[in-house]
Structures are given as C-alpha cells and as structure tokens.
Design a protein around this motif. Structure first.
Motif, short mmCIF file in Angstrom:
data_model
loop_
_atom_site.label_atom_id
_atom_site.label_comp_id
_atom_site.label_asym_id
_atom_site.label_seq_id
_atom_site.Cartn_x
_atom_site.Cartn_y
_atom_site.Cartn_z
N LEU A 159 -6.82 1.54 -12.02
CA LEU A 159 -7.27 0.69 -11.59
C LEU A 159 -8.57 1.25 -10.14
CD1 LEU A 159 -3.32 0.57 -10.91
CD2 LEU A 159 -5.04 -1.13 -11.46
N HIS A 160 -8.46 0.05 -9.34
CA HIS A 160 -9.90 -0.25 -8.68
C HIS A 160 -9.91 -1.64 -7.86
CE1 HIS A 160 -12.01 4.07 -9.44
NE2 HIS A 160 -11.55 3.57 -11.02
N MET A 161 -8.74 -2.22 -7.23
CA MET A 161 -8.14 -3.01 -6.86
C MET A 161 -9.55 -3.76 -6.10
SD MET A 161 -6.19 -4.72 -9.03
CE MET A 161 -5.47 -5.90 -7.85
N PRO A 162 -9.92 -4.78 -5.58
CA PRO A 162 -11.07 -5.10 -4.37
C PRO A 162 -10.61 -5.04 -3.44
CG PRO A 162 -10.81 -7.04 -5.79
CD PRO A 162 -9.90 -6.05 -7.09
N GLY A 163 -11.15 -4.15 -2.44
CA GLY A 163 -10.60 -3.71 -1.13
C GLY A 163 -9.56 -2.20 -0.60
N LEU A 164 -9.60 -1.74 -2.36
CA LEU A 164 -8.16 -1.07 -2.23
C LEU A 164 -8.81 0.88 -2.79
CD1 LEU A 164 -5.00 -2.79 -2.70
CD2 LEU A 164 -5.81 -2.36 -0.93
N ARG A 165 -7.96 2.08 -2.00
CA ARG A 165 -8.78 2.99 -3.00
C ARG A 165 -8.08 2.67 -4.68
NH1 ARG A 165 -3.97 5.93 -3.47
NH2 ARG A 165 -2.33 5.47 -2.56
N GLY A 166 -8.77 4.29 -5.17
CA GLY A 166 -8.87 3.38 -6.72
C GLY A 166 -7.00 4.53 -6.46
N ASN A 167 -6.94 3.69 -7.95
CA ASN A 167 -5.37 3.68 -8.59
C ASN A 167 -4.24 3.09 -7.02
OD1 ASN A 167 -5.48 4.50 -11.05
ND2 ASN A 167 -6.24 6.14 -10.36
N ALA A 168 -4.80 1.89 -6.18
CA ALA A 168 -3.78 1.45 -5.46
C ALA A 168 -3.74 0.34 -6.14
CB ALA A 168 -3.91 2.11 -4.23
N LEU A 169 -2.85 -0.89 -6.58
CA LEU A 169 -2.92 -2.02 -7.32
C LEU A 169 -1.67 -2.24 -5.55
CD1 LEU A 169 -1.65 -3.44 -9.19
CD2 LEU A 169 0.33 -2.66 -9.10
N ILE A 170 -1.67 -2.01 -4.31
CA ILE A 170 -1.70 -3.29 -3.94
C ILE A 170 -1.56 -1.63 -2.30
CG2 ILE A 170 -0.09 -4.11 -5.03
CD1 ILE A 170 2.45 -2.21 -3.09
N PRO A 171 -1.64 -2.20 -1.16
CA PRO A 171 -2.54 -2.11 0.62
C PRO A 171 -1.40 -0.51 0.45
CG PRO A 171 -2.27 -3.54 0.51
CD PRO A 171 -1.99 -4.27 -0.74
N ASP A 172 -1.58 0.67 0.88
CA ASP A 172 -0.39 1.73 0.71
C ASP A 172 0.36 1.62 2.03
OD1 ASP A 172 -1.43 3.40 -0.27
OD2 ASP A 172 -3.20 3.72 0.73
N ASP A 173 0.49 0.29 3.24
CA ASP A 173 1.60 -0.10 3.68
C ASP A 173 2.26 -1.25 3.57
OD1 ASP A 173 -0.22 -1.93 4.60
OD2 ASP A 173 -1.21 -2.04 6.36
N ALA A 174 1.88 -1.53 2.43
CA ALA A 174 3.28 -3.27 1.90
C ALA A 174 3.95 -2.62 1.23
CB ALA A 174 1.84 -3.02 0.58
N GLY A 175 4.41 -1.71 1.61
CA GLY A 175 5.98 -1.60 1.10
C GLY A 175 6.67 -0.95 -0.40
N TYR A 176 7.69 -0.45 -0.58
CA TYR A 176 7.50 0.36 -2.18
C TYR A 176 8.72 -0.20 -2.73
CZ TYR A 176 5.22 3.91 1.30
OH TYR A 176 4.41 4.60 1.77
N VAL A 177 9.37 -1.65 -2.34
CA VAL A 177 10.29 -1.81 -2.87
C VAL A 177 10.47 -3.24 -3.28
CG1 VAL A 177 13.05 -2.11 -3.25
CG2 VAL A 177 11.90 0.36 -3.23
N PHE A 178 10.18 -4.21 -3.91
CA PHE A 178 10.44 -5.47 -4.43
C PHE A 178 11.44 -6.23 -5.04
CE2 PHE A 178 5.97 -3.73 -3.02
CZ PHE A 178 5.64 -3.96 -2.53
N PRO A 179 12.60 -6.89 -4.10
CA PRO A 179 13.19 -7.85 -5.12
C PRO A 179 11.98 -8.70 -6.25
CG PRO A 179 13.78 -7.81 -2.94
CD PRO A 179 12.57 -7.26 -2.53
N THR A 180 12.51 -8.45 -7.17
CA THR A 180 12.01 -9.86 -8.29
C THR A 180 12.54 -11.07 -8.27
OG1 THR A 180 13.39 -8.93 -9.43
CG2 THR A 180 11.41 -7.84 -9.26
N GLY A 181 14.02 -11.39 -7.85
CA GLY A 181 14.05 -12.75 -7.71
C GLY A 181 14.07 -13.45 -9.12
N LYS A 182 13.25 -14.52 -9.44
CA LYS A 182 13.37 -15.19 -10.48
C LYS A 182 12.28 -14.88 -11.55
CE LYS A 182 9.91 -18.94 -8.58
NZ LYS A 182 9.37 -20.33 -8.25
N TYR A 183 11.36 -13.61 -10.97
CA TYR A 183 10.79 -13.02 -12.10
C TYR A 183 11.68 -12.33 -12.76
CZ TYR A 183 8.06 -16.32 -9.08
OH TYR A 183 6.17 -16.92 -8.51
#
Length: 202
Positions: A107-131
């Motif tokens: 992974l090389h997402m735009p603006g992020l370091r290698g093998n980071a899918l989301i920003p490092d300060d975005a958190g780790y646990v996300f409720p998926t709700g309807k998804y």
C-alpha cells in the motif's frame, strides 16, 4: 418504515478513478477466520512492519491492547492496524471473540507512509454500522474461496480485496473523492465541519 427503492437500473459514472494505481498496488497476503474457541489462546504483543492488518469482529467482546491502551471491542467493530502498530488480544474463557482478518501489503496511499491505509492519528477501531453485513460477506467470500482452493481463487480474492479496502475507507469516513484527487480526512468531524463552511462560488 423506509420506502422500498424503485430503482431497477443503476448507472456508474464514467469518470470513476481508481485509487489503486501507480505504485499503490495492494497485495493480499492472507485471510484468516478466527473461531471464538480459538481466540482464547494466549498471544504476545506484536506488530507487522510490512503490511496492514484488518480485523472484523463478528461475535463476542473483549479487551484489545493497542500500543499502551486497552480498547473494548464488540461485534461490528472494524480494527485497522497500519504497519508498525503494536497490538494484541486479551484472551480468556469469558472473552471469546469470533472474527475475520486479512493482511494487505504494497500500500502507498496518497499522502501517507508506506503500508498505512489511513492516517496514523485516525484511530484503530471503527463501528461498521449498516456496512457490517456487506463487509462480513466480503471477508467470508475471500476466506471460503481460498480455503476451498477454488479455481483462480487468488485472482478472485484480490479483486474482492480492492472492494474491501474501499469499503473500509468508507466506514472510516475518510475517503473523499473530488474529481481526480483522493483526499484522506482525519475523521468524520473534520469532513462535516468543512461541509458546513462550504465556499460559495459567485
């Protein structure tokens, strides 16, 4: 009750731009199904230096250690571990958790370091709700296809992985596509605030 959709045909925009191009070529490394009875086995704190790990919690509840913090997870939670995130699951007979897990490298997402899918300060646990149901279906199909050794399983699951990654970004409320530009916002509050302050073009 919400009214049933009358759509019988849905068109796709002609200018859809993939976020997986150039050097950003994710590679599916493995898919795991962790049964509740297997989750009780002890593990040690660990990190993955060269890939992202995604975990969907399907049943049970427990404490997970992420870096130096304890986090309570529950069914429907999605865990996103960028490369280098130290984590572990607290085991025990009363903390059995059923989950699916995949690992993605390259992974090389735009603006992020290698093998980071989301920003490092975005958190780790996300409720998926309807998804949740759709995400679980993707995880299940990938695991079932690979474990059964179906023809072209790797190719099929690699395509599903792309869909899964986009879904994960949607759940994390971080994917904003503006024309040909892909932006990752820090969180949904950031996005909502900017929508409220939308500039008027005269």
């Amino acid at each position: 009750m919400p009214k049933a959709s009358l759509n019988v045909q849905c068109f796709v925009e002609k200018k859809v731009k993939s976020i997986f191009e150039g050097e950003n070529q994710p590679k599916l490394l493995y898919v795991s199904e962790i049964r509740p009875d297997a989750s009780a086995h002890p593990r040690v704190m660990h990190a993955h230096e060269d890939f992202v790990e995604l975990i969907l919690i399907c049943s049970g509840s427990s404490e997970y250690l992420i870096h130096d913090k304890k986090v309570i997870i529950k069914p429907g939670d999605l865990l996103v571990y960028n490369a280098g995130v130290v984590h572990d699951e607290v085991s025990g007979p009363n903390m059995e958790v059923g989950s699916y897990c995949i690992a993605v490298g390259g992974l090389h997402m735009p603006g992020l370091r290698g093998n980071a899918l989301i920003p490092d300060d975005a958190g780790y646990v996300f409720p998926t709700g309807k998804y949740f149901a759709d995400l679980r279906c993707l995880f299940e199909m990938m695991f079932r296809t690979l474990s059964a050794g179906e023809p072209n399983a790797e190719l099929f699951c690699s395509s599903l992985m792309h869909a899964l990654l986009v879904s994960v970004l949607t759940v994390a409320t971080m994917l904003v596509v503006l024309g040909a530009t892909t932006l990752l916002a820090a969180n949904s509050e950031f996005m909502a605030k900017n929508m409220e302050n939308e500039l008027e073009i005269v």
